[in-house]
Design an enzyme around this catalytic site. Structure first.
Site, mmCIF file in Angstrom:
data_model
loop_
_atom_site.group_PDB
_atom_site.id
_atom_site.type_symbol
_atom_site.label_atom_id
_atom_site.label_comp_id
_atom_site.label_asym_id
_atom_site.label_seq_id
_atom_site.Cartn_x
_atom_site.Cartn_y
_atom_site.Cartn_z
ATOM 1 N N ASP A 96 0.720 -0.881 0.323
ATOM 2 C CA ASP A 96 0.066 -0.200 -0.112
ATOM 3 C C ASP A 96 0.940 0.845 0.177
ATOM 4 O OD1 ASP A 96 -1.820 2.037 0.431
ATOM 5 O OD2 ASP A 96 -2.582 1.804 2.310
ATOM 6 N N ARG A 158 -10.585 -13.368 7.100
ATOM 7 C CA ARG A 158 -8.827 -13.767 6.479
ATOM 8 C C ARG A 158 -9.766 -14.496 5.475
ATOM 9 N NH1 ARG A 158 -4.734 -10.820 8.614
ATOM 10 N NH2 ARG A 158 -4.782 -9.870 10.775
#
Ligand code: 5GP
Ligand code: MG
Length: 172
Positions: A96, A158
């Site tokens: 990111d 997840r």
């Protein structure tokens, strides 16, 4: 939640990544370091496709304190294997701002590996704030908060086999 990358696309992407890694390293031995916890699913799928001599270890990094806003980055490398003189490939879920990988690479260099590269499943476009780039990146995605395939929101989601965008209504 909106599916961004479906299960079969993720699987094909990981297969592509494995083939690239094999062709770059074969026949050299490789130490894979998964950045926990987000790389958990990618790590498990990837290593089973690496027909190479590999060692697998983990390093813990966390910057999200339970939400979608970045908190302080904490790295815990106490349980990683000895890497001096070894070729190391860091595996993480997403690049990111890049601060996580940048900081981990710097931390690991001190231990004098023979080489160090990084692989991520996702790169968010236009977000990087660092000089380094991942050596391998499977998918480029827009600047949205995603979950699934290891990526979480407060440790949920997840286990999703695909990548989904978490929308405002999901954040209640
Ligand atoms: P960076 O340091 O590159 O800004 O962020 C890297 C870490 O932040 C990733 O390993 C991941 O744990 C987390 N992260 C960044 N973007 C997202 C996202 O869209 N969704 C989730 N679940 N985690 C993210
Ligand atoms: Mg992470």
């Amino acid at each position: 939640m909106r599916v961004l990358i479906d299960e079969s696309a993720v699987r094909q992407g990981v297969e592509r990544l494995a083939r690239e890694i094999i062709s770059d390293y074969e026949p050299r031995p490789l130490t894979i370091l998964g950045v926990m916890t987000g790389s958990l699913v990618l790590l498990a799928d990837l290593i089973r496709q690496l027909d190479l001599q590999i060692r697998v270890g983990v390093i813990q990094a966390s910057s999200y304190r339970g939400g979608t806003v970045r908190g302080e980055l904490v790295i815990d490398d106490r349980w990683m294997p000895e890497i001096e003189g070894h070729e190391v490939l860091l595996v993480d879920d997403i690049f990111d701002t890049g601060h996580t990988l940048d900081k981990i690479v710097k931390r690991i260099r001190v231990r004098q590996p023979k080489s160090i590269r990084s692989a991520v499943l996702l790169t968010k476009l236009g977000r990087s704030e660092v000089q380094i780039k991942p050596d391998y990146s499977v998918f480029e995605i827009p600047d949205e908060f995603v979950v699934g395939y290891g990526l979480d929101y407060q440790d949920e989601y997840r286990h999703l086999p695909h990548i989904a965008v978490l929308e405002a209504a999901d954040l209640a």
